[in-house]
Design a protein around this motif. Sequence first.
Motif, PDB file in Angstrom:
ATOM      1  N   GLU A  20       0.835  -1.198   0.000  1.00  0.00           N
ATOM      2  CA  GLU A  20       0.000   0.000   0.000  1.00  0.00           C
ATOM      3  C   GLU A  20       0.871   1.249   0.000  1.00  0.00           C
ATOM      4  O   GLU A  20       1.820   1.360   0.781  1.00  0.00           O
ATOM      5  N   THR A  21       0.545   2.173  -0.884  1.00  0.00           N
ATOM      6  CA  THR A  21       1.262   3.455  -0.959  1.00  0.00           C
ATOM      7  C   THR A  21       0.273   4.596  -0.848  1.00  0.00           C
ATOM      8  O   THR A  21       0.155   5.425  -1.747  1.00  0.00           O
ATOM      9  N   GLY A  22      -0.479   4.634   0.232  1.00  0.00           N
ATOM     10  CA  GLY A  22      -1.468   5.689   0.391  1.00  0.00           C
ATOM     11  C   GLY A  22      -2.712   5.409  -0.430  1.00  0.00           C
ATOM     12  O   GLY A  22      -3.595   4.663  -0.028  1.00  0.00           O
ATOM     13  N   VAL A  23      -2.774   5.990  -1.604  1.00  0.00           N
ATOM     14  CA  VAL A  23      -3.958   5.862  -2.455  1.00  0.00           C
ATOM     15  C   VAL A  23      -3.976   4.542  -3.208  1.00  0.00           C
ATOM     16  O   VAL A  23      -5.027   3.942  -3.422  1.00  0.00           O
ATOM     17  N   VAL A  24      -2.817   4.057  -3.603  1.00  0.00           N
ATOM     18  CA  VAL A  24      -2.724   2.881  -4.477  1.00  0.00           C
ATOM     19  C   VAL A  24      -2.315   1.647  -3.681  1.00  0.00           C
ATOM     20  O   VAL A  24      -1.440   1.707  -2.810  1.00  0.00           O
ATOM     21  N   ARG A  25      -2.956   0.511  -4.013  1.00  0.00           N
ATOM     22  CA  ARG A  25      -2.603  -0.771  -3.427  1.00  0.00           C
ATOM     23  C   ARG A  25      -2.334  -1.770  -4.551  1.00  0.00           C
ATOM     24  O   ARG A  25      -3.061  -1.809  -5.540  1.00  0.00           O
ATOM     25  N   VAL A  26      -1.298  -2.583  -4.364  1.00  0.00           N
ATOM     26  CA  VAL A  26      -0.973  -3.646  -5.304  1.00  0.00           C
ATOM     27  C   VAL A  26      -1.014  -4.959  -4.533  1.00  0.00           C
ATOM     28  O   VAL A  26      -0.352  -5.099  -3.502  1.00  0.00           O
ATOM     29  N   GLY A  27      -1.822  -5.920  -5.029  1.00  0.00           N
ATOM     30  CA  GLY A  27      -1.979  -7.160  -4.285  1.00  0.00           C
ATOM     31  C   GLY A  27      -1.856  -8.384  -5.163  1.00  0.00           C
ATOM     32  O   GLY A  27      -2.050  -8.328  -6.383  1.00  0.00           O
ATOM     33  N   GLY A  28      -1.517  -9.481  -4.531  1.00  0.00           N
ATOM     34  CA  GLY A  28      -1.429 -10.749  -5.250  1.00  0.00           C
ATOM     35  C   GLY A  28      -1.621 -11.915  -4.313  1.00  0.00           C
ATOM     36  O   GLY A  28      -1.364 -11.822  -3.103  1.00  0.00           O
ATOM     37  N   GLU A  29      -2.123 -13.016  -4.868  1.00  0.00           N
ATOM     38  CA  GLU A  29      -2.321 -14.230  -4.085  1.00  0.00           C
ATOM     39  C   GLU A  29      -2.001 -15.441  -4.944  1.00  0.00           C
ATOM     40  O   GLU A  29      -2.482 -15.564  -6.072  1.00  0.00           O
ATOM     41  N   LEU A  30      -1.172 -16.320  -4.405  1.00  0.00           N
ATOM     42  CA  LEU A  30      -0.841 -17.589  -5.052  1.00  0.00           C
ATOM     43  C   LEU A  30      -1.439 -18.709  -4.211  1.00  0.00           C
ATOM     44  O   LEU A  30      -1.234 -18.754  -3.002  1.00  0.00           O
ATOM     45  N   ARG A  31      -2.187 -19.610  -4.869  1.00  0.00           N
ATOM     46  CA  ARG A  31      -2.811 -20.720  -4.156  1.00  0.00           C
ATOM     47  C   ARG A  31      -2.388 -22.027  -4.816  1.00  0.00           C
ATOM     48  O   ARG A  31      -2.487 -22.192  -6.026  1.00  0.00           O
ATOM     49  N   ASP A  32      -1.925 -22.956  -3.988  1.00  0.00           N
ATOM     50  CA  ASP A  32      -1.522 -24.275  -4.469  1.00  0.00           C
ATOM     51  C   ASP A  32      -2.447 -25.304  -3.831  1.00  0.00           C
ATOM     52  O   ASP A  32      -2.311 -25.632  -2.650  1.00  0.00           O
ATOM     53  N   ALA A  33      -3.403 -25.813  -4.604  1.00  0.00           N
ATOM     54  CA  ALA A  33      -4.397 -26.758  -4.093  1.00  0.00           C
ATOM     55  C   ALA A  33      -4.179 -28.115  -4.756  1.00  0.00           C
ATOM     56  O   ALA A  33      -4.215 -28.230  -5.984  1.00  0.00           O
ATOM     57  N   ARG A  34      -3.956 -29.137  -3.965  1.00  0.00           N
ATOM     58  CA  ARG A  34      -3.648 -30.474  -4.482  1.00  0.00           C
ATOM     59  C   ARG A  34      -4.374 -31.540  -3.664  1.00  0.00           C
ATOM     60  O   ARG A  34      -4.844 -31.281  -2.552  1.00  0.00           O
ATOM     61  N   ALA A  35      -4.437 -32.734  -4.229  1.00  0.00           N
ATOM     62  CA  ALA A  35      -5.076 -33.862  -3.550  1.00  0.00           C
ATOM     63  C   ALA A  35      -4.296 -35.129  -3.852  1.00  0.00           C
ATOM     64  O   ALA A  35      -3.571 -35.215  -4.843  1.00  0.00           O
ATOM     65  N   ALA A  36      -4.459 -36.130  -2.983  1.00  0.00           N
ATOM     66  CA  ALA A  36      -3.772 -37.412  -3.170  1.00  0.00           C
ATOM     67  C   ALA A  36      -4.569 -38.511  -2.511  1.00  0.00           C
ATOM     68  O   ALA A  36      -5.338 -38.279  -1.579  1.00  0.00           O
ATOM     69  N   GLY A  37      -4.385 -39.736  -3.020  1.00  0.00           N
ATOM     70  CA  GLY A  37      -4.973 -40.908  -2.395  1.00  0.00           C
ATOM     71  C   GLY A  37      -6.362 -41.268  -2.861  1.00  0.00           C
ATOM     72  O   GLY A  37      -6.878 -42.322  -2.485  1.00  0.00           O
ATOM     73  N   GLU A  38      -6.994 -40.423  -3.692  1.00  0.00           N
ATOM     74  CA  GLU A  38      -8.350 -40.738  -4.134  1.00  0.00           C
ATOM     75  C   GLU A  38      -8.336 -41.847  -5.192  1.00  0.00           C
ATOM     76  O   GLU A  38      -7.324 -42.094  -5.841  1.00  0.00           O
ATOM     77  N   ARG A  39      -9.474 -42.499  -5.379  1.00  0.00           N
ATOM     78  CA  ARG A  39      -9.580 -43.565  -6.374  1.00  0.00           C
ATOM     79  C   ARG A  39      -9.546 -42.978  -7.782  1.00  0.00           C
ATOM     80  O   ARG A  39      -9.839 -41.801  -7.986  1.00  0.00           O
ATOM     81  N   ARG A  40      -9.217 -43.832  -8.762  1.00  0.00           N
ATOM     82  CA  ARG A  40      -9.067 -43.344 -10.134  1.00  0.00           C
ATOM     83  C   ARG A  40     -10.378 -42.830 -10.717  1.00  0.00           C
ATOM     84  O   ARG A  40     -10.374 -41.963 -11.571  1.00  0.00           O
TER      85      ARG A  40
END
Length: 410
Positions: free
Chosen positions: A28-48
Amino acid sequence: MLDGQARAVGPTHDFMWSHRAIVFAEYETGVVRVGGELRDARAAGERRNSTAGVAEVNSLEPVQAYLAADLGPMLAVGGTTSLTAGRFTMELSSGRQIATPEFANSVNSFVGAQLMWSGLGQDQLMAFWTMPGVRLPNTSEEILSNKTRLDHFSHALVLSGLSFTKAEVGAGAAGEIYLLRLNEHDTPGFPTRDRHLTVVGVRTARPPAPGKLDFEVELIRQTGHVRATARPDDLRTLRAEAYLIHAEIGRRGVGHGAVRPSLHFDLATGDDRDLDKWSRFDPLFGGPRGDFGPTSLYGAVTRSNIVSAGARVEVAPSKRTDGAFMTRALWLHSPVDSFAATGVQDRSGHSGRWAGIQFEGRVRHWIIPRRLRAEGGAVWLVKGRFLRDAPNVAYRGDSRYGYFDLTLSI
């Protein structure tokens, strides 16, 4: 862990480890904001042949990357205005049409612009134009291997809207009205039903408070036109007309660990025998968890072709612990359409409307306040005649689902 499938497809029993890592930063720089989000969603062990899908696997996805400007009292004296452009997550009203769900492993995100205004009395106005993302990977093989593919954005799918919330409309309740427009058409590799929908919603709600009645009522109507199927060679166009009703009333007790019992009613239309009309309510980008229980490997109950009445009890014995238990009776709105998200259908209507009773409970506890939280829950779906007798039922026995979750916040 799932014991007893409710859907028309998928294994009778399934198990899955899932995890997600979320990194969010904003400068944040007063009036302006720069944002970002990285999400890593994974799964394992489920049936085919698992029903795990895009809600469970969305690895290394930059779900937010935006530039925001705080414009001050631009629209009215004493108010605040902000403009956000880029890629961002979004929630509208109760989240029944647009949501950023907490239970799901991955979330919808949107590319476009959003204007937000808040008045001195906490009235709010939101306007937006976006391209919703098509979450990838979306094939069973790629999901099983946790393949990394960036979500797809295109002018072929556009969602725009306007929402106004009045903080006080009487009796301590807020009122809201919103208008959405969804336009969709086919592109190479992404066949669709060419949905062109106009959505009008109204909602009023009085939040829970000790010793007082609280309530929520929301009505949503969808109109427009859609293709009969997603096949590119199917040019049949149907008139779309569907609606949703949600109502609940509750009362929180007073004192330490007060209990809040509440009564609930939900109706989302299903498609009938009219060959020129499509009347199945479209959940769009909403999140069903708050009303209908866990998603993930279970996820049987959602806002399409359903009539449901139920009761919930919520309790918070301490600031670190809370729990809830709910039971719901479930019917089909239309006996010839598939029930909710199960895909189970009897086109003749001979299997009736009675789907069953769902029992659901969960408990959450902050092991380390604001740092480490544990949550556990379970669902038991006692299947009724429809979910036992419909022609494409995969498993006639009851469905049971349980989960345990740890969340670490740094």
